[in-house]
Motif scaffolding. Structure first.
Motif: not given
Length: 92
Positions: A42-47
């Motif tokens: 699962i891909l998840e964008e983070i800052p």
């Protein structure tokens, strides 16, 4: 960790060609290696800039700079992809 683990691949933005944004081009090899091992990714964008984290069972098992990963490809020749695969397999 048995096969078919749920792996969250968290990634931050990085600068390429003067443009800074979230991109998945450098994650292709890592995703391919993990999926070949039978894991669901699962891909998840983070800052966090330039950061890649692999999360298994709520625990970060691997972290690296996204610019250190090979661009594109299947990940078989990228030593970081091999290291990440081993880290996921050794996760508890």
């Amino acid at each position: 960790m048995p096969k078919n683990a749920l792996v969250t691949l968290r990634y931050g933005p990085y600068r390429s060609c003067g443009i800074a944004e979230h991109r998945t081009f450098r994650l292709q090899g890592l995703q391919a290696v993990l999926k070949a091992d039978g894991h669901e990714v699962i891909l998840e964008e983070i800052p966090d800039w330039n950061d890649v984290q692999l999360i298994v069972n709520g625990e970060m098992v691997f972290q690296c700079n996204i610019n250190d990963l090979d661009f594109g490809g299947d990940g078989k020749l990228d030593p970081l992809c091999s290291e990440a695969s081993i880290a996921v397999l050794n996760a508890y």
